[in-house]
Design an enzyme around this catalytic site. Structure first.
Site, mmCIF file in Angstrom:
data_model
loop_
_atom_site.group_PDB
_atom_site.id
_atom_site.type_symbol
_atom_site.label_atom_id
_atom_site.label_comp_id
_atom_site.label_asym_id
_atom_site.label_seq_id
_atom_site.Cartn_x
_atom_site.Cartn_y
_atom_site.Cartn_z
ATOM 1 N N ASP A 154 0.995 -0.841 0.365
ATOM 2 C CA ASP A 154 0.088 -0.060 0.322
ATOM 3 C C ASP A 154 0.679 0.952 0.285
ATOM 4 O O ASP A 154 1.872 1.341 0.808
ATOM 5 C CB ASP A 154 -0.449 -0.215 1.510
ATOM 6 C CG ASP A 154 -1.991 -0.893 1.054
ATOM 7 O OD1 ASP A 154 -2.659 -1.912 -0.070
ATOM 8 O OD2 ASP A 154 -2.424 -1.145 1.739
ATOM 9 N N LYS A 212 -7.037 -6.592 0.273
ATOM 10 C CA LYS A 212 -8.519 -6.558 2.010
ATOM 11 C C LYS A 212 -8.094 -7.925 1.754
ATOM 12 O O LYS A 212 -8.132 -7.962 3.731
ATOM 13 C CB LYS A 212 -9.092 -7.064 0.371
ATOM 14 C CG LYS A 212 -9.359 -5.627 0.422
ATOM 15 C CD LYS A 212 -11.291 -5.651 -0.718
ATOM 16 C CE LYS A 212 -11.719 -3.988 -0.533
ATOM 17 N NZ LYS A 212 -12.315 -3.813 0.488
ATOM 18 N N GLY A 213 -7.226 -8.748 1.887
ATOM 19 C CA GLY A 213 -7.154 -10.181 1.957
ATOM 20 C C GLY A 213 -5.507 -10.071 2.875
ATOM 21 O O GLY A 213 -5.910 -10.866 4.067
ATOM 22 N N ASN A 233 -5.458 -6.927 5.195
ATOM 23 C CA ASN A 233 -6.171 -6.677 6.002
ATOM 24 C C ASN A 233 -6.691 -7.606 6.991
ATOM 25 O O ASN A 233 -6.705 -7.596 7.771
ATOM 26 C CB ASN A 233 -7.391 -5.765 5.737
ATOM 27 C CG ASN A 233 -6.162 -4.966 4.577
ATOM 28 O OD1 ASN A 233 -5.121 -4.408 5.437
ATOM 29 N ND2 ASN A 233 -6.944 -3.490 4.721
ATOM 30 N N GLU A 271 -10.503 -9.906 -5.189
ATOM 31 C CA GLU A 271 -8.905 -9.326 -5.465
ATOM 32 C C GLU A 271 -7.936 -9.921 -6.146
ATOM 33 O O GLU A 271 -7.115 -9.683 -5.856
ATOM 34 C CB GLU A 271 -8.069 -8.578 -4.323
ATOM 35 C CG GLU A 271 -8.703 -7.482 -4.326
ATOM 36 C CD GLU A 271 -8.513 -6.108 -3.377
ATOM 37 O OE1 GLU A 271 -8.907 -5.243 -3.048
ATOM 38 O OE2 GLU A 271 -7.538 -6.726 -2.053
ATOM 39 N N LEU A 274 -23.071 0.430 6.162
ATOM 40 C CA LEU A 274 -23.477 0.601 6.739
ATOM 41 C C LEU A 274 -22.375 2.037 6.545
ATOM 42 O O LEU A 274 -22.906 3.380 7.248
ATOM 43 C CB LEU A 274 -24.398 1.529 7.368
ATOM 44 C CG LEU A 274 -25.925 0.304 6.504
ATOM 45 C CD1 LEU A 274 -27.011 0.707 8.107
ATOM 46 C CD2 LEU A 274 -26.209 0.322 5.611
ATOM 47 N N ASP A 320 -11.928 -3.833 6.269
ATOM 48 C CA ASP A 320 -12.189 -5.153 6.320
ATOM 49 C C ASP A 320 -11.333 -5.871 7.896
ATOM 50 O O ASP A 320 -11.785 -6.652 8.295
ATOM 51 C CB ASP A 320 -10.227 -4.855 5.186
ATOM 52 C CG ASP A 320 -10.150 -4.533 3.821
ATOM 53 O OD1 ASP A 320 -11.623 -4.989 2.505
ATOM 54 O OD2 ASP A 320 -9.239 -3.876 3.874
#
Length: 289
Positions: free
Chosen positions: A12, A39-40, A42, A136, A206, A237
């Site tokens: 990142d 994402k994975g 995290n 991803e 949300l 995540d």
């Protein structure tokens, strides 16, 4: 039990800006940093920090060897992270003064997983374990089919959202997690409300409003915990990792959602992704558990 996370691993790169750029606009970044993400990754870190055993299934290039070491330091099982001849995934993340972000992804090694890699990992799983997936990486359909044949539970975070990806997994998902925008995209693509997608449990996050749990025709809303948001990157995540960890530890859905909301409320008050995900003790101390 064990969580087997078929997930992305990214390097990142964070750019702090005064506001998100408009089309054609050039901005000078006020800050820059680099860290572990995807994402994975995290979700694996979040699950591990929530005191659940988690094994990551993924791929990196030679440039990302440090990401595997970092995951191991955070308590994630890493034997099924493969180094291949493709650069590690990369995410350029632009964060504005209000904590909102835009992200550009390069899939890299995340899109080069083989059935053999995934199958070798899941061969070690036991009935009742979780398989967690996002969009991803490649290999989700094979992983879900294998999981179902082995008696594993399938949790799917439908992000980045792809209607075709959701359709391919129809009938194989036990729990789906998506945000409000993704839920609207799913309903538009299928012409059916989220409650009629044939998935037993659906969690719609949300943001500052909390989340809702949809089970068949029933819906329960959970309020978010108060937080001063400085960076929303990775909050979803973190929520997902803690949610699945809570379920894996036997908390039940309501207890797992409550724990996940607490973790997300701490996460949004921090700059960064995997490296700053709160651990269980921080949550216990913050909320007097």
């Amino acid at each position: 039990m064990m969580i087997w996370n078929l997930g992305s691993i990214n390097i990142d790169a964070f750019f702090g800006v005064t506001h998100l750029p408009a089309p054609g606009e050039t901005l000078v970044a006020q800050s820059f940093s680099q860290g572990l993400g995807g994402k994975g990754a995290n979700m694996s870190v979040a699950a591990a920090r929530a005191a659940a055993p988690v094994s990551h299934i993924g791929a990196i290039g030679a440039d990302g060897r440090w990401t595997r070491e970092r995951l191991m330091e955070y308590g994630v099982d890493v034997p099924h992270i493969h180094q291949i001849e493709v650069p590690t995934g990369l995410a350029n993340i632009v964060v504005d003064a209000e904590g909102e972000n835009t992200i550009i992804l390069l899939q890299g090694a995340n899109g080069q997983l083989t059935d053999a890699m995934i199958g070798a990992a899941l061969a070690e799983a036991s009935p009742g374990d979780f398989v967690l997936m996002q969009n991803e990486t490649n290999g989700q359909v094979y992983a879900a089919q294998t999981a179902r044949s082995l008696g594993l539970r399938v949790a799917y975070a439908a992000a980045p959202f792809e209607a075709d990806a959701v359709a391919e997994l129809a009938g194989m998902i036990d729990i789906m997690i998506l945000n409000a925008v993704e839920a609207a995209q799913l309903e538009k693509a299928t012409g059916k409300p989220v409650s009629e997608q044939g998935i037993r449990d659906v969690i719609v996050t949300l943001g500052a409003e909390g989340c809702k749990w949809i089970k068949e025709s029933q819906q329960q809303v959970f309020d978010a915990y108060p937080a001063q948001a400085v960076d929303t990157t990775g909050a979803g995540d973190t929520f997902t990792g803690y949610l699945i960890a809570g379920l894996d530890r036997g908390l039940g859905m309501e207890g797992a959602i409550d724990l996940a909301l607490k973790a997300a409320s701490l996460m949004v008050a921090r700059h960064g992704t995997a490296d700053v995900i709160p651990d269980l003790k921080e949550i216990q101390d913050q909320f007097g558990l």
